[in-house]
Design a protein around this motif. Structure first.
Motif, PDB file in Angstrom:
ATOM      1  N   GLY A 145       0.936  -0.884  -0.251  1.00 54.77           N
ATOM      2  CA  GLY A 145      -0.762  -1.053  -0.096  1.00 54.77           C
ATOM      3  C   GLY A 145       1.007   1.089  -0.283  1.00 54.77           C
ATOM      4  N   PRO A 146       0.048   2.272  -0.654  1.00 53.98           N
ATOM      5  CA  PRO A 146       0.998   4.025  -0.352  1.00 53.98           C
ATOM      6  C   PRO A 146       1.833   3.527   0.812  1.00 53.98           C
ATOM      7  CG  PRO A 146      -1.174   3.650  -0.056  1.00 53.98           C
ATOM      8  CD  PRO A 146      -1.380   2.748  -0.500  1.00 53.98           C
ATOM      9  N   GLU A 147       1.562   3.328   2.013  1.00 57.96           N
ATOM     10  CA  GLU A 147       2.669   3.460   3.030  1.00 57.96           C
ATOM     11  C   GLU A 147       3.942   2.800   3.081  1.00 57.96           C
ATOM     12  OE1 GLU A 147      -0.099  -0.080   3.925  1.00 57.96           O
ATOM     13  OE2 GLU A 147      -0.618   1.831   3.383  1.00 57.96           O
ATOM     14  N   ASP A 148       3.596   1.777   2.317  1.00 67.27           N
ATOM     15  CA  ASP A 148       5.178   0.887   2.581  1.00 67.27           C
ATOM     16  C   ASP A 148       6.124   1.254   1.855  1.00 67.27           C
ATOM     17  OD1 ASP A 148       3.644  -1.370   4.557  1.00 67.27           O
ATOM     18  OD2 ASP A 148       2.383  -1.916   2.316  1.00 67.27           O
ATOM     19  N   TYR A 149       7.199   0.750   1.669  1.00 68.81           N
ATOM     20  CA  TYR A 149       8.222   1.396   0.320  1.00 68.81           C
ATOM     21  C   TYR A 149       9.254   0.082  -0.394  1.00 68.81           C
ATOM     22  CZ  TYR A 149       8.254   5.179   3.423  1.00 68.81           C
ATOM     23  OH  TYR A 149       7.988   6.357   3.841  1.00 68.81           O
ATOM     24  N   LEU A 150      10.023   0.155  -1.304  1.00 68.68           N
ATOM     25  CA  LEU A 150      10.605  -1.171  -1.602  1.00 68.68           C
ATOM     26  C   LEU A 150      12.140   0.329  -1.803  1.00 68.68           C
ATOM     27  CD1 LEU A 150       8.402  -0.740  -5.848  1.00 68.68           C
ATOM     28  CD2 LEU A 150       8.379  -2.072  -3.669  1.00 68.68           C
ATOM     29  N   LEU A 151      12.540  -1.436  -1.707  1.00 68.81           N
ATOM     30  CA  LEU A 151      13.924  -1.180  -1.877  1.00 68.81           C
ATOM     31  C   LEU A 151      15.340  -2.086  -2.393  1.00 68.81           C
ATOM     32  CD1 LEU A 151      16.578   0.252  -0.560  1.00 68.81           C
ATOM     33  CD2 LEU A 151      16.581  -1.105   1.982  1.00 68.81           C
ATOM     34  N   TRP A 152      15.276  -2.040  -2.974  1.00 67.96           N
ATOM     35  CA  TRP A 152      16.520  -2.283  -3.915  1.00 67.96           C
ATOM     36  C   TRP A 152      18.264  -2.036  -3.256  1.00 67.96           C
ATOM     37  CZ3 TRP A 152      19.825  -0.817  -9.171  1.00 67.96           C
ATOM     38  CH2 TRP A 152      20.325  -2.520  -9.002  1.00 67.96           C
ATOM     39  N   PRO A 153      18.595  -2.788  -2.988  1.00 62.19           N
ATOM     40  CA  PRO A 153      20.156  -2.792  -1.877  1.00 62.19           C
ATOM     41  C   PRO A 153      21.216  -3.043  -3.835  1.00 62.19           C
ATOM     42  CG  PRO A 153      19.588  -5.306  -2.120  1.00 62.19           C
ATOM     43  CD  PRO A 153      18.227  -4.521  -2.636  1.00 62.19           C
ATOM     44  N   GLY A 154      20.897  -3.310  -4.772  1.00 62.35           N
ATOM     45  CA  GLY A 154      21.939  -2.541  -5.870  1.00 62.35           C
ATOM     46  C   GLY A 154      22.026  -4.518  -6.030  1.00 62.35           C
ATOM     47  N   GLY A 155      23.115  -4.723  -6.579  1.00 62.24           N
ATOM     48  CA  GLY A 155      23.603  -5.541  -7.113  1.00 62.24           C
ATOM     49  C   GLY A 155      21.964  -6.724  -7.387  1.00 62.24           C
ATOM     50  N   GLY A 156      21.953  -7.882  -7.690  1.00 63.00           N
ATOM     51  CA  GLY A 156      21.049  -8.690  -7.908  1.00 63.00           C
ATOM     52  C   GLY A 156      20.473  -8.715  -9.599  1.00 63.00           C
ATOM     53  N   ASP A 157      19.516  -9.552 -10.267  1.00 62.98           N
ATOM     54  CA  ASP A 157      18.608  -8.835 -11.658  1.00 62.98           C
ATOM     55  C   ASP A 157      18.182  -8.219 -11.940  1.00 62.98           C
ATOM     56  OD1 ASP A 157      17.860  -9.847 -13.503  1.00 62.98           O
ATOM     57  OD2 ASP A 157      16.683 -12.167 -13.040  1.00 62.98           O
ATOM     58  N   ALA A 215       2.729  -1.060  -8.423  1.00 64.80           N
ATOM     59  CA  ALA A 215       1.997   0.080  -8.938  1.00 64.80           C
ATOM     60  C   ALA A 215       0.588  -1.155  -8.940  1.00 64.80           C
ATOM     61  CB  ALA A 215       3.031   0.747 -10.254  1.00 64.80           C
ATOM     62  N   GLU A 216       0.522  -1.780  -9.110  1.00 58.75           N
ATOM     63  CA  GLU A 216      -0.279  -2.583  -9.548  1.00 58.75           C
ATOM     64  C   GLU A 216      -1.866  -2.261  -8.035  1.00 58.75           C
ATOM     65  OE1 GLU A 216       0.041  -6.368 -12.772  1.00 58.75           O
ATOM     66  OE2 GLU A 216      -0.202  -6.660 -11.186  1.00 58.75           O
ATOM     67  N   ASN A 217      -0.709  -2.375  -7.309  1.00 54.79           N
ATOM     68  CA  ASN A 217      -1.636  -2.202  -5.725  1.00 54.79           C
ATOM     69  C   ASN A 217      -2.015  -1.197  -4.902  1.00 54.79           C
ATOM     70  OD1 ASN A 217      -1.361  -5.222  -6.052  1.00 54.79           O
ATOM     71  ND2 ASN A 217       0.240  -5.959  -4.914  1.00 54.79           N
ATOM     72  N   SER A 218      -1.137   0.073  -5.466  1.00 59.49           N
ATOM     73  CA  SER A 218      -1.326   1.058  -5.074  1.00 59.49           C
ATOM     74  C   SER A 218      -0.450   2.736  -6.040  1.00 59.49           C
ATOM     75  CB  SER A 218      -0.298   1.595  -4.272  1.00 59.49           C
ATOM     76  OG  SER A 218       0.153   2.896  -3.175  1.00 59.49           O
ATOM     77  N   PRO A 219      -1.581   3.520  -5.781  1.00 61.90           N
ATOM     78  CA  PRO A 219      -1.380   5.180  -7.170  1.00 61.90           C
ATOM     79  C   PRO A 219       0.495   4.904  -6.314  1.00 61.90           C
ATOM     80  CG  PRO A 219      -3.136   5.176  -5.136  1.00 61.90           C
ATOM     81  CD  PRO A 219      -2.826   3.813  -5.207  1.00 61.90           C
ATOM     82  N   ILE A 220       0.292   5.150  -4.769  1.00 61.18           N
ATOM     83  CA  ILE A 220       1.367   5.861  -4.984  1.00 61.18           C
ATOM     84  C   ILE A 220       2.834   4.651  -4.778  1.00 61.18           C
ATOM     85  CG2 ILE A 220       2.781   7.213  -3.442  1.00 61.18           C
ATOM     86  CD1 ILE A 220       0.059   8.861  -3.046  1.00 61.18           C
ATOM     87  N   VAL A 221       3.567   4.621  -5.145  1.00 64.82           N
ATOM     88  CA  VAL A 221       4.839   3.325  -4.520  1.00 64.82           C
ATOM     89  C   VAL A 221       5.948   4.869  -4.172  1.00 64.82           C
ATOM     90  CG1 VAL A 221       6.743   2.464  -5.220  1.00 64.82           C
ATOM     91  CG2 VAL A 221       4.568   2.404  -6.711  1.00 64.82           C
ATOM     92  N   ARG A 222       6.731   3.622  -2.740  1.00 67.52           N
ATOM     93  CA  ARG A 222       7.734   4.425  -1.722  1.00 67.52           C
ATOM     94  C   ARG A 222       8.578   4.351  -2.368  1.00 67.52           C
ATOM     95  NH1 ARG A 222       5.222   9.233   0.154  1.00 67.52           N
ATOM     96  NH2 ARG A 222       3.184   8.728   0.572  1.00 67.52           N
ATOM     97  N   ILE A 223       9.767   5.238  -2.794  1.00 67.13           N
ATOM     98  CA  ILE A 223      11.134   3.914  -3.100  1.00 67.13           C
ATOM     99  C   ILE A 223      12.181   4.175  -1.061  1.00 67.13           C
ATOM    100  CG2 ILE A 223      10.323   2.882  -4.558  1.00 67.13           C
ATOM    101  CD1 ILE A 223      12.548   5.705  -5.470  1.00 67.13           C
TER     102      ILE A 223
END
Length: 128
Positions: A59-71, A83-91
């Motif tokens: 939801g809009p109160e949650d966050y995404l974090l990419w720590p680098g590396g990986g795919d 973005a499918e689940n929330s109109p606002i995506v916090r990173i």
């Protein structure tokens, strides 16, 4: 409580250290989407389904974090599902501590950035 969805579990990088995620925990509990050894680029459909299961309550109160590396495909999948689940995506963006005069990747903090992915209409239908 908010969650911080970690795109992929970090592993030791080419500089010989693993990103410190302790500052990110002040934004919410951390939940890993993909393990370090997973490669969504080679199995996109099962990876999308896995991300949908894990991010089902994003939801809009949650966050995404990419720590680098990986795919990098993992980053795209996770952002798409969020973005499918929330109109606002916090990173959470890593901000290096440059006030001390250096650009040491190991020193810094996470800064939240909100991305408005779509506008919500009053009738609960989204516009893109």
């Amino acid at each position: 409580m908010a969650k911080v969805y970690l795109v992929n579990r970090p592993k030791v990088n080419k500089f010989g250290w693993t990103p410190d995620l302790s500052d990110a925990s002040r934004y919410g509990s951390i939940e890993v989407v993909f393990e370090a050894n997973e490669k969504p680029q080679f199995l996109p459909n099962p990876s999308i389904q896995k991300a949908r299961r894990i991010l089902k309550d994003f939801g809009p109160e949650d966050y995404l974090l990419w720590p680098g590396g990986g795919d990098p495909i993992a980053v795209m999948i996770v952002c798409m599902i969020a973005a499918e689940n929330s109109p606002i995506v916090r990173i959470l963006r890593w901000e290096r501590n440059i006030e001390e005069g250096d650009r040491d990747r190991r020193k810094g903090w996470y800064m939240p950035v909100a991305l408005e992915m779509r506008k919500e209409n009053n009738d609960n239908k989204s516009t893109r």
